[in-house]
Design a protein around this motif. Structure first.
Motif, PDB file in Angstrom:
ATOM      1  N   GLU A 295       0.936  -1.353   0.084  1.00  0.00           N
ATOM      2  CA  GLU A 295       0.035   0.029  -0.154  1.00  0.00           C
ATOM      3  C   GLU A 295       0.820   1.091  -0.031  1.00  0.00           C
ATOM      4  OE1 GLU A 295      -4.008   1.989   2.345  1.00  0.00           O
ATOM      5  OE2 GLU A 295      -2.700   0.025   3.260  1.00  0.00           O
ATOM      6  N   LEU A 296       1.937   1.126   0.672  1.00  0.00           N
ATOM      7  CA  LEU A 296       2.835   2.418   0.880  1.00  0.00           C
ATOM      8  C   LEU A 296       3.576   2.544  -0.490  1.00  0.00           C
ATOM      9  CD1 LEU A 296       4.329   4.449   2.368  1.00  0.00           C
ATOM     10  CD2 LEU A 296       5.987   2.790   3.310  1.00  0.00           C
TER      11      LEU A 296
ATOM     12  N   MET B   8       2.129   1.774  -3.419  1.00  0.00           N
ATOM     13  CA  MET B   8       1.287   2.444  -4.545  1.00  0.00           C
ATOM     14  C   MET B   8       1.251   3.787  -4.313  1.00  0.00           C
ATOM     15  SD  MET B   8      -1.927  -0.395  -4.834  1.00  0.00           S
ATOM     16  CE  MET B   8      -2.320  -0.463  -3.071  1.00  0.00           C
ATOM     17  N   LYS B   9       1.221   4.172  -2.920  1.00  0.00           N
ATOM     18  CA  LYS B   9       1.053   5.823  -2.977  1.00  0.00           C
ATOM     19  C   LYS B   9       2.174   6.472  -3.534  1.00  0.00           C
ATOM     20  CE  LYS B   9      -1.932   5.206   1.491  1.00  0.00           C
ATOM     21  NZ  LYS B   9      -2.026   5.492   2.791  1.00  0.00           N
ATOM     22  N   ILE B  10       3.284   5.824  -3.209  1.00  0.00           N
ATOM     23  CA  ILE B  10       4.345   6.666  -3.609  1.00  0.00           C
ATOM     24  C   ILE B  10       4.527   6.600  -5.122  1.00  0.00           C
ATOM     25  CG2 ILE B  10       6.915   6.513  -3.681  1.00  0.00           C
ATOM     26  CD1 ILE B  10       6.959   5.239  -0.995  1.00  0.00           C
TER      27      ILE B  10
ATOM     28  N   SER C 235       1.851   6.426  -7.102  1.00  0.00           N
ATOM     29  CA  SER C 235       0.820   7.460  -7.530  1.00  0.00           C
ATOM     30  C   SER C 235       1.337   8.782  -7.637  1.00  0.00           C
ATOM     31  CB  SER C 235      -0.328   7.104  -6.734  1.00  0.00           C
ATOM     32  OG  SER C 235      -1.104   5.677  -6.790  1.00  0.00           O
ATOM     33  N   CYS C 236       2.129   9.135  -6.537  1.00  0.00           N
ATOM     34  CA  CYS C 236       2.483  10.565  -6.419  1.00  0.00           C
ATOM     35  C   CYS C 236       3.616  10.671  -7.613  1.00  0.00           C
ATOM     36  CB  CYS C 236       3.140  10.887  -5.144  1.00  0.00           C
ATOM     37  SG  CYS C 236       1.920  10.793  -3.610  1.00  0.00           S
TER      38      CYS C 236
ATOM     39  N   SER D 270      -0.323   4.218 -10.348  1.00  0.00           N
ATOM     40  CA  SER D 270      -1.337   5.662 -10.642  1.00  0.00           C
ATOM     41  C   SER D 270      -2.156   5.093 -11.928  1.00  0.00           C
ATOM     42  CB  SER D 270      -0.434   6.646 -10.976  1.00  0.00           C
ATOM     43  OG  SER D 270       0.165   6.624 -12.395  1.00  0.00           O
TER      44      SER D 270
ATOM     45  N   PRO E 202      -6.621   1.073  -6.693  1.00  0.00           N
ATOM     46  CA  PRO E 202      -5.719   0.520  -5.555  1.00  0.00           C
ATOM     47  C   PRO E 202      -6.562  -0.437  -4.760  1.00  0.00           C
ATOM     48  CG  PRO E 202      -6.301   2.852  -5.298  1.00  0.00           C
ATOM     49  CD  PRO E 202      -6.873   2.599  -6.771  1.00  0.00           C
TER      50      PRO E 202
ATOM     51  N   LYS F 119      -5.094  -4.260  -4.075  1.00  0.00           N
ATOM     52  CA  LYS F 119      -4.837  -4.618  -2.634  1.00  0.00           C
ATOM     53  C   LYS F 119      -5.596  -5.906  -2.267  1.00  0.00           C
ATOM     54  CE  LYS F 119      -4.553  -3.018   2.104  1.00  0.00           C
ATOM     55  NZ  LYS F 119      -4.908  -1.969   2.991  1.00  0.00           N
TER      56      LYS F 119
END
Length: 362
Positions: free
Chosen positions: A47-48, A50-52, A54-55, A61, A65, A69
């Protein structure tokens, strides 16, 4: 549960078995807790990541998500279950026997008519076909294809994704046939039966498949083009081997067989360029000066961003009634996606300008 069996074995005087069951139960419980913690750590890390990603506009992105997951969670749960069962069987000293039995079942020669095969070959065949099917669905992500939306910002995509999908499917089928161990002379029999099936009821499937291949190489449209087929129109979202998807202005997805796209009268509004000529109709009083009205229309269109300035509009007198004239305006705009907004803004501005100029609109 194993401890209960251990107590029962102890009561019947089977001390060694009771000891094995008791130790195995404790180890299995500790391992279960450890695998649960491991799975949670991996999910948090995923999950972390995916966030990185996406940014940074990375590969994550372009995917959902929540669904990603959930799929990763199922995969980790399946792997943890396999590991837990394997260690459990090892501690019970039955893993070797079970492994040998499975190997014998999978490798035992079997016969169906004149065809010889093993269950292991069938398992490999299914696994390769399943893997190829899953991989070809993930090709757009690997090539950086973004999700197509119904707006002008979604650009055109090439058909290389569909071509790679076709290559993956062909390679997967060839590898699966090779893994099945089916001799080539027997394969001709299967293909002959397959041909009979085509003749009886699979014409549409084969027609759509062949049409998909022709669309890939002929390229009458690309992903992101705005096309119209009979009463269906929208933006091409995906070009598949059997069918293609259109995203309509209402937000629905229309699945169209490739055979219909190839044989039907297809209109592509954005193949060479995005310019289109839009038509507007409105009525004015017969007393209106046409020269003044034409100048007013030209001034309004000149101020609109979506209008093509180098292509002047055409103002035509469409029809005349007793005290009414119908005016037709033909104007070039930048894209079909702004047509509705262009018409709305144009009519609003014309209403304001004509009221200010004292011209009567009917």
């Amino acid at each position: 549960l194993l401890n209960l069996f251990a107590i029962a074995a102890n009561l019947f005087g089977r001390m060694d078995m009771a000891k094995i069951l008791s130790v195995t139960g404790v180890i299995a419980l500790i391992q279960l807790i450890g695998l649960a913690v491991f799975m949670q750590i991996m999910l948090d890390g995923f999950e972390l990541q995916m966030k990185i990603s996406s940014c940074k506009k990375g590969i994550f992105s372009r995917i959902n998500p929540v669904k990603s997951k959930a799929k990763v969670k199922k995969l980790l749960a399946f792997l943890c279950l396999i590991i837990w069962v394997m260690v459990l069987f090892i501690n019970l000293s039955v893993f070797g026997g079970v492994w040998d039995w499975v190997a014998i079942v999978l490798s035992k020669p079997r016969t169906f008519g004149s065809i010889n095969f093993t269950l292991g070959n069938i398992v490999f065949f299914i696994a390769i076909v399943y893997g190829a099917a899953k991989l070809q669905k993930s090709v757009p992500l690997l090539f950086g294809e973004e999700k197509i939306t119904f707006d002008e910002s979604s650009g055109h995509k090439s058909s290389k994704v569909a071509l790679v999908r076709l290559v993956i499917i062909i390679i997967g089928v060839l590898l699966a046939v090779s893994a099945s161990g089916l001799p080539m002379d027997k394969l001709t029999v299967v293909l002959g039966a397959f041909g009979v099936g085509i003749g009886l009821g699979m014409q549409n499937i084969v027609n759509n498949f062949v049409s998909g291949i022709i669309l890939i190489f002929e390229k009458p449209f690309r992903i992101g083009d705005y096309v119209e087929l009979a009463d269906k129109k929208g933006k091409v979202r995906d070009i598949g081997i059997r069918s293609s998807k259109l995203l309509t202005p209402q937000g629905s997805e229309v699945i169209i067989p490739n055979g219909d796209l190839l044989s039907g009268r297809l209109v592509n509004w954005t193949l060479s360029n995005d310019y289109i000529k839009t038509e507007l109709l409105f009525k004015v009083s017969a007393d209106v000066d046409l020269k003044e009205l034409e100048k007013l229309i030209g001034d309004v269109i000149e101020q609109m961003d979506s209008a093509i300035k180098k292509l002047p509009p055409e103002v035509l007198l469409n029809s005349i009634a007793a005290d009414v004239m119908e005016i037709k305006v033909l104007a070039w705009i930048s894209s079909i996606y702004v047509e509705a907004d262009f018409k709305s803004v144009f009519l609003q501005q014309m209403l304001i300008k004509m009221r200010d100029a004292g011209l009567k609109i009917m």
